[in-house]
Write a protein that holds these residues in place. Structure first.
Motif, PDB file in Angstrom:
ATOM      1  N   SER A 286     -53.092  74.368 -25.547  1.00  0.00           N
ATOM      2  CA  SER A 286     -54.060  75.207 -25.371  1.00  0.00           C
ATOM      3  C   SER A 286     -54.992  75.589 -26.553  1.00  0.00           C
ATOM      4  O   SER A 286     -54.526  75.556 -27.423  1.00  0.00           O
ATOM      5  CB  SER A 286     -53.613  76.406 -24.705  1.00  0.00           C
ATOM      6  N   TRP A 288     -56.858  73.374 -23.592  1.00  0.00           N
ATOM      7  CA  TRP A 288     -56.484  71.751 -23.249  1.00  0.00           C
ATOM      8  C   TRP A 288     -57.966  70.946 -23.517  1.00  0.00           C
ATOM      9  O   TRP A 288     -57.885  69.893 -24.140  1.00  0.00           O
ATOM     10  CB  TRP A 288     -56.473  71.798 -21.797  1.00  0.00           C
ATOM     11  N   PRO A 295     -57.197  68.574 -18.147  1.00  0.00           N
ATOM     12  CA  PRO A 295     -55.681  69.180 -18.258  1.00  0.00           C
ATOM     13  C   PRO A 295     -54.748  68.407 -17.791  1.00  0.00           C
ATOM     14  O   PRO A 295     -55.104  67.818 -16.386  1.00  0.00           O
ATOM     15  CB  PRO A 295     -55.897  70.561 -17.637  1.00  0.00           C
ATOM     16  N   TRP A 434     -64.291  69.976 -10.873  1.00  0.00           N
ATOM     17  CA  TRP A 434     -63.014  70.501 -10.298  1.00  0.00           C
ATOM     18  C   TRP A 434     -62.364  71.273 -11.149  1.00  0.00           C
ATOM     19  O   TRP A 434     -61.469  72.075 -10.892  1.00  0.00           O
ATOM     20  CB  TRP A 434     -62.219  69.344  -9.842  1.00  0.00           C
ATOM     21  N   ILE A 435     -62.591  71.467 -12.471  1.00  0.00           N
ATOM     22  CA  ILE A 435     -61.964  72.296 -13.263  1.00  0.00           C
ATOM     23  C   ILE A 435     -62.332  73.894 -12.997  1.00  0.00           C
ATOM     24  O   ILE A 435     -63.461  74.083 -12.288  1.00  0.00           O
ATOM     25  CB  ILE A 435     -62.645  72.138 -14.792  1.00  0.00           C
ATOM     26  N   GLY A 436     -61.228  74.807 -13.031  1.00  0.00           N
ATOM     27  CA  GLY A 436     -61.315  76.203 -12.566  1.00  0.00           C
ATOM     28  C   GLY A 436     -62.297  76.817 -13.306  1.00  0.00           C
ATOM     29  O   GLY A 436     -62.546  76.541 -14.490  1.00  0.00           O
ATOM     30  N   ASP A 437     -62.808  77.932 -12.740  1.00  0.00           N
ATOM     31  CA  ASP A 437     -63.502  78.940 -13.390  1.00  0.00           C
ATOM     32  C   ASP A 437     -64.937  78.383 -13.841  1.00  0.00           C
ATOM     33  O   ASP A 437     -65.507  78.736 -15.047  1.00  0.00           O
ATOM     34  CB  ASP A 437     -62.888  79.489 -14.718  1.00  0.00           C
ATOM     35  N   GLU A 440     -70.472  76.477  -9.733  1.00  0.00           N
ATOM     36  CA  GLU A 440     -71.852  75.582  -9.865  1.00  0.00           C
ATOM     37  C   GLU A 440     -72.006  74.611 -10.849  1.00  0.00           C
ATOM     38  O   GLU A 440     -73.113  73.985 -11.151  1.00  0.00           O
ATOM     39  CB  GLU A 440     -73.070  76.764 -10.014  1.00  0.00           C
ATOM     40  N   GLU A 481     -58.482  63.186  -8.970  1.00  0.00           N
ATOM     41  CA  GLU A 481     -58.401  64.420  -9.162  1.00  0.00           C
ATOM     42  C   GLU A 481     -58.747  65.357  -7.827  1.00  0.00           C
ATOM     43  O   GLU A 481     -58.112  66.289  -7.595  1.00  0.00           O
ATOM     44  CB  GLU A 481     -59.379  64.790 -10.264  1.00  0.00           C
TER      45      GLU A 481
ATOM     46  N   GLN B 452     -67.405  76.507  -4.645  1.00  0.00           N
ATOM     47  CA  GLN B 452     -67.645  77.379  -5.556  1.00  0.00           C
ATOM     48  C   GLN B 452     -69.148  77.751  -5.466  1.00  0.00           C
ATOM     49  O   GLN B 452     -69.322  79.025  -5.694  1.00  0.00           O
ATOM     50  CB  GLN B 452     -67.521  76.919  -7.096  1.00  0.00           C
ATOM     51  N   LYS B 453     -69.991  76.999  -5.276  1.00  0.00           N
ATOM     52  CA  LYS B 453     -71.562  77.442  -4.997  1.00  0.00           C
ATOM     53  C   LYS B 453     -71.529  78.071  -3.658  1.00  0.00           C
ATOM     54  O   LYS B 453     -72.124  79.285  -3.963  1.00  0.00           O
ATOM     55  CB  LYS B 453     -72.258  75.864  -4.652  1.00  0.00           C
ATOM     56  N   THR B 456     -70.289  81.740  -4.145  1.00  0.00           N
ATOM     57  CA  THR B 456     -70.822  82.734  -4.765  1.00  0.00           C
ATOM     58  C   THR B 456     -72.377  83.133  -4.201  1.00  0.00           C
ATOM     59  O   THR B 456     -73.168  83.882  -4.875  1.00  0.00           O
ATOM     60  CB  THR B 456     -71.648  81.920  -6.175  1.00  0.00           C
ATOM     61  N   VAL B 517     -65.105  82.997  -8.089  1.00  0.00           N
ATOM     62  CA  VAL B 517     -63.834  81.692  -7.908  1.00  0.00           C
ATOM     63  C   VAL B 517     -62.855  81.548  -8.702  1.00  0.00           C
ATOM     64  O   VAL B 517     -61.641  80.766  -8.127  1.00  0.00           O
ATOM     65  CB  VAL B 517     -64.849  80.426  -8.433  1.00  0.00           C
ATOM     66  N   THR B 518     -62.621  82.358  -9.834  1.00  0.00           N
ATOM     67  CA  THR B 518     -61.147  81.922 -10.610  1.00  0.00           C
ATOM     68  C   THR B 518     -60.286  82.642  -9.873  1.00  0.00           C
ATOM     69  O   THR B 518     -59.221  82.227  -9.896  1.00  0.00           O
ATOM     70  CB  THR B 518     -61.499  82.850 -11.962  1.00  0.00           C
ATOM     71  N   LEU B 521     -59.371  80.621  -6.551  1.00  0.00           N
ATOM     72  CA  LEU B 521     -58.948  79.195  -6.262  1.00  0.00           C
ATOM     73  C   LEU B 521     -57.579  79.030  -5.884  1.00  0.00           C
ATOM     74  O   LEU B 521     -57.274  78.285  -4.932  1.00  0.00           O
ATOM     75  CB  LEU B 521     -59.257  78.423  -7.830  1.00  0.00           C
ATOM     76  N   LEU B 541     -58.470  70.211  -3.848  1.00  0.00           N
ATOM     77  CA  LEU B 541     -59.423  70.546  -4.837  1.00  0.00           C
ATOM     78  C   LEU B 541     -59.482  70.222  -6.208  1.00  0.00           C
ATOM     79  O   LEU B 541     -60.368  70.237  -7.072  1.00  0.00           O
ATOM     80  CB  LEU B 541     -59.649  72.083  -4.458  1.00  0.00           C
ATOM     81  N   GLN B 542     -58.080  70.003  -6.523  1.00  0.00           N
ATOM     82  CA  GLN B 542     -57.898  69.643  -7.874  1.00  0.00           C
ATOM     83  C   GLN B 542     -56.746  68.788  -7.918  1.00  0.00           C
ATOM     84  O   GLN B 542     -55.641  68.732  -6.959  1.00  0.00           O
ATOM     85  CB  GLN B 542     -57.302  70.987  -8.445  1.00  0.00           C
ATOM     86  N   CYS B 546     -52.682  70.893 -11.164  1.00  0.00           N
ATOM     87  CA  CYS B 546     -53.355  72.204 -11.389  1.00  0.00           C
ATOM     88  C   CYS B 546     -52.962  73.085 -10.253  1.00  0.00           C
ATOM     89  O   CYS B 546     -52.666  74.387 -10.243  1.00  0.00           O
ATOM     90  CB  CYS B 546     -54.780  71.981 -11.324  1.00  0.00           C
ATOM     91  N   CYS B 553     -55.962  75.161 -15.083  1.00  0.00           N
ATOM     92  CA  CYS B 553     -56.943  74.211 -15.251  1.00  0.00           C
ATOM     93  C   CYS B 553     -58.182  74.832 -15.482  1.00  0.00           C
ATOM     94  O   CYS B 553     -59.153  74.038 -15.041  1.00  0.00           O
ATOM     95  CB  CYS B 553     -56.937  72.916 -14.104  1.00  0.00           C
ATOM     96  N   ASP B 554     -58.261  76.019 -15.551  1.00  0.00           N
ATOM     97  CA  ASP B 554     -59.510  76.784 -15.846  1.00  0.00           C
ATOM     98  C   ASP B 554     -60.129  76.132 -17.055  1.00  0.00           C
ATOM     99  O   ASP B 554     -59.393  75.742 -18.034  1.00  0.00           O
ATOM    100  CB  ASP B 554     -59.234  78.328 -15.928  1.00  0.00           C
ATOM    101  N   ILE B 555     -61.203  76.524 -17.116  1.00  0.00           N
ATOM    102  CA  ILE B 555     -62.064  75.730 -18.378  1.00  0.00           C
ATOM    103  C   ILE B 555     -61.647  76.308 -19.649  1.00  0.00           C
ATOM    104  O   ILE B 555     -61.643  75.479 -20.633  1.00  0.00           O
ATOM    105  CB  ILE B 555     -63.704  76.097 -18.093  1.00  0.00           C
ATOM    106  N   ASN B 556     -61.255  77.676 -19.615  1.00  0.00           N
ATOM    107  CA  ASN B 556     -60.838  78.093 -21.117  1.00  0.00           C
ATOM    108  C   ASN B 556     -59.371  78.345 -21.169  1.00  0.00           C
ATOM    109  O   ASN B 556     -58.907  79.103 -22.112  1.00  0.00           O
ATOM    110  CB  ASN B 556     -61.483  79.332 -21.430  1.00  0.00           C
ATOM    111  N   SER B 557     -58.691  77.482 -20.387  1.00  0.00           N
ATOM    112  CA  SER B 557     -57.118  77.657 -20.396  1.00  0.00           C
ATOM    113  C   SER B 557     -56.598  76.909 -21.540  1.00  0.00           C
ATOM    114  O   SER B 557     -57.218  75.930 -21.769  1.00  0.00           O
ATOM    115  CB  SER B 557     -56.655  77.251 -19.047  1.00  0.00           C
TER     116      SER B 557
END
Lengths: 557, 557
Positions: A286, A288, A295, A434-437, A440, A481, B452-453, B456, B517-518, B521, B541-542, B546, B553-557
């Motif tokens: 991490s 990733w 990931p 498809w990456i979480g968080d 849009e 994916e 996700q779109k 929101t 969305v986080t 998911l 979806l993934q 994930c 698989c979140d963007i900052n994970s």
């Protein structure tokens, strides 16, 4: 004579809406023919191989069961009068050219890519006298049977065609015409793969590029390394057993399709860590995004002699079980920070005095040697020749994927090329991130690659004359994916037929004109409806209203 | 107390991955419960209606057959120990609040949209004592049963849940939560619609907006006007008979879903010309792009008294056969040049002295009067109030579709709103252009609208406080130029569940935080897998990797 050909080709456009890929050379008429309830296919081949006889049975099955009504207003009823007065075609005669070797289709399908014989000549007279199919190999006969099967429609129980006389001389423009499926992001049961192989055979694709493992899962059961799938598959159900793999390859080969397995290394290998954590650097590290393009992070420690030995053994163990001559070792998206931050890798480099690139070259040479020892030609993704300084055998084949613009650079290095560019051929693009968080967010390979986009691909763009022979062909690809068995058919078909025609027919159609989407669309509708009739859930391309009225929905119509 | 709630809501995020839409108020724990082989559902309702008893049977069917293993690494085996020691929940008791009227679910589902009662209270103790479900209507009980059914997983034959005790007080934020299907560009057999209704019911959608006819085909069989379908449907197979329509409506109502039919007029009516060419201006006129937004061109000659009479009779004939209170007359994309170039229309205008807009207003008043006479509230697309000067009854409901930015303008005119904006909710977008002879063209509504779109979307954006009550809810929509039964499930699900939660739960979840969305998911994965288990081919979806590891698989994970 040219003028006459011109008239014939106009007729061809109107009446041979049923063929995909369109033959390279064809003359056709507008006479209707119908089939008797017992259509006779004579196989005039000495000791005909079993898979050729099976192919004839398959033809008869399609003739009896396609039940495709023609795509015109009124459907089959539109043809009723013409059907009634049509001569009856009672038989088709198959034969090989004088002196041709008699091998099974399967044996022909796995020959080295540059010596395969897929050409055929098909003649269907307009008077009901025997149609003939001649080829130099059983594989060529199989391609001709596929063409023959696409002529036929059904109405009120009568099978008929609309465009006799037919004279076709056909052979592929390119020897590699593939489709790639990723079975690691999502697992696909054998039945899904078999159905996909059927659809591939209908459009004369001849290479199933099976991206069987990746970081997410390792569904490949290897007898010598059972722990890889036992620990690395999603579950004990989500495994391709040796029997599954043999069944799939046998089925593919009988349909004229070779299978190229890919065990992607040294990146895309996190799933190996489930059974061999000591072999994998930055395993699920991490963040990733620092260590991988998606990931989970995790790459083989190729600086470690134990890893080189393991991978070499693994490649040898798998390669010996498959009959085809191509085998992909992968090699894409190698992440450098993963190794920079891995103490064991850095320790190895310090103790050996090698650079990372030198170690990568050693690793690749060892693993490729195992493939070559099993008679395989190694295949790699483009980074192995464009981004890394790896010693490869001259006959290595390179998959161009990042961009179509990169083919020229690969050609400049004199490697043979398979065109698989993401900007034309990636079937997964267009569903956004498809990456979480990431609300849009668009993805790296948006937008959606339409069949029109892939159809306009020029295999020889930016090649010098001397480089053109390096282009073996190409393939469309499904990375999974966001795909699984629930959307396999509509996301792949009929779009993957687009490149099937580009690489079979080449730049120009039988009328001498450049392939173009306007001419192609009615034929692609026809193919799509035939696929649906045969149980493949291909997606609709236009409202049915348009499909029934060729060109009525063109932009300037 | 706030601190304790905070802890509970964290637990809720971890343990109630199974609920969609998330209830508006919920407390949950982390105790496992299991079900006995015979789970007892007591319906403590006097003379319980048959569809309520059917709903209980349906619950038991799902409990026995969902067989959904939890989405964690190891799947069900991960829970084995907790399952073993879990108390057994032996019964669920359903009852209505004191004084509540006992009606069938079907009767409740078709009440006027502003007086439906869908709330419920569900309590599941952690000690195995009886769970209770209380509501003010059978429709509320049905919503509660749907929630109850989503808690349960299966492992080794044992059905269990993970998050007792549960206390839910729930009711929808918006009364209109829909899904629109276009059955005119492509026909969908009844079985496809039934399966779609099932999936809608699982996420508490309550309105099936059935865009049943359009320019491409007229599949609606109307007893008084049989020629419309006989001539205007794609074929005699591609027709919804009165029995089909009653079957679909009956099925929908039993699942708590109302049906709003739409006969789009005066545009989008070329298919009427198949039986009544005299009623249609610019019928299949060329170039279509001058006369319509898509081929084929063709619009009702609403200046003609015979056409006004025909359409009014048609609306009355159809409206009287459907139980719901909403009926859409369409009204989108009216093309003016079509009438400008139509001699008959111009002749009518000259002879009456009316403007086109005045004639349109007369036409609309007449057709809407027929709807109102049958007890229906008219529904129109936004152009009818934003682009045209049409006199409408005050209670007319407006579908906002061109852009989410247009809702405010509709609200400014004080009409009630259904949010169906193409920039958030059009499920067909992203496949690029389907018009022929347009290589590489993007379509007007690219890109793909991700879940996700749509998730929101803010239903009340740009509304003043006094306008907020005008927003009845919203819907996602499938226009079917490029969709047919082969891709229905994966293109709709689980994406259409996104707005189901937005309009049920509203802006904030049970933890008081804005929907995001986080958090959503993992729950949407769970829903998608449950849909697949129930036979709806929802798309992945993934990668499964994930889905089994929430947030990995979140963007900052």
């Amino acid at each position: 004579m040219l003028a006459v050909l011109g008239i014939l080709s106009l007729a061809a456009v109107r009446t041979t809406a049923s063929l995909w890929p369109i033959p390279r050379s064809m003359q056709s008429g507008s006479t209707f023919l119908k089939l008797p309830s017992q259509f006779n296919v004579t196989v005039s081949v000495p000791s005909p191989p079993a898979d050729l006889l099976d192919a004839v049975k398959e033809l008869n099955w399609y003739l009896a069961n396609d039940q495709l009504q023609r795509l015109v207003v009124g459907r089959g009823a539109y043809d009723a009068q013409d059907i009634e007065s049509a001569p009856t075609l009672t038989s088709l005669m198959l034969s090989l050219e004088d002196g041709a070797e008699v091998n099974s289709i399967s044996a022909e399908a796995v020959k080295a890519i540059d010596i395969r014989s897929e050409g055929y000549q098909l003649d269907i007279p307009a008077d009901g006298s025997t149609a003939t199919l001649v080829a130099n190999s059983t594989l060529g006969l199989y391609r001709g049977l596929t063409t023959f099967s696409q002529f036929w429609y059904e109405y009120a129980g009568q099978v008929y065609m609309t465009s006799a006389p037919i004279s076709i001389q056909d052979s592929p423009a390119y020897p590699y015409r593939g489709f790639m499926l990723d079975t690691a992001r999502h697992y696909f049961p054998t039945t899904d793969i078999i159905r996909t192989l059927d659809a591939m055979s209908w459009v004369k694709l001849n290479m199933f590029h099976w991206h069987i493992t990746d970081s997410q899962s390792f569904p490949l059961y290897v007898a010598e390394f059972p722990e890889l799938a036992q620990q690395g598959a999603y579950s004990s159900e989500d495994v391709y057993t040796p029997q599954d793999i043999q069944d799939i390859i046998t089925y593919a080969n009988q349909k004229g399709i070779d299978v190229m397995l890919e065990i992607d290394t040294p990146g895309h290998t996190t799933s190996i860590a489930a059974s061999h954590p000591e072999y994998v650097a930055c395993n699920q590290a991490s963040p990733w995004a620092t260590y991988a393009n998606e990931p989970p992070a995790g790459q083989l420690r190729f600086t470690d002699p134990a890893v080189v030995n393991f991978t070499t053994q693994l490649f040898g163990a798998v390669a010996k079980t498959v009959p085809g001559t191509l085998f992909s070792s992968g090699g894409d998206e190698l992440n450098i920070p993963c190794y920079r931050d891995d103490n064991r890798t850095q320790g190895e480099l310090n103790s050996t005095g090698l650079t990372l690139e030198e170690a990568l070259s050693n690793f690749t040479q060892s693993t490729h040697a195992a493939l070559i020892a099993e008679g395989k030609t190694p295949v790699v993704w483009e980074e192995m020749v464009l981004d890394h300084n790896v010693t490869l055998s001259n006959d290595t084949i390179v998959l161009v994927w990042i961009s179509s613009a990169n083919a020229a650079a690969v050609a400049a290095k004199n490697y043979r090329i398979v065109q698989a560019p993401s900007d034309y051929f990636y079937l997964d693009c267009g569903a956004s991130e498809w990456i979480g968080d990431t609300p849009e967010a668009t993805s790296w390979c948006d937008p959606f690659k339409t069949w029109q986009k892939s159809y306009t691909f020029d295999p020889l763009a930016n090649m010098t004359d001397s480089q053109k022979s390096l282009v073996l062909g190409g393939e469309q690809l499904l990375w999974t994916e966001q795909s699984s068995p629930t959307n396999l058919d509509p996301i792949v078909w009929p779009r993957a037929a687009s490149s099937a025609e580009v690489f079979w027919t080449g730049a120009t159609g039988p009328d001498g004109a450049r392939l173009n989407v306007t001419e192609a669309l009615p034929r692609l509708h026809d193919l799509r409806f035939r696929m649906v009739q045969r149980g493949v859930g291909a997606i609709a391309l236009q409202p049915l209203w348009c499909a029934l009225r060729p060109h009525a929905c063109d932009i300037n119509s």
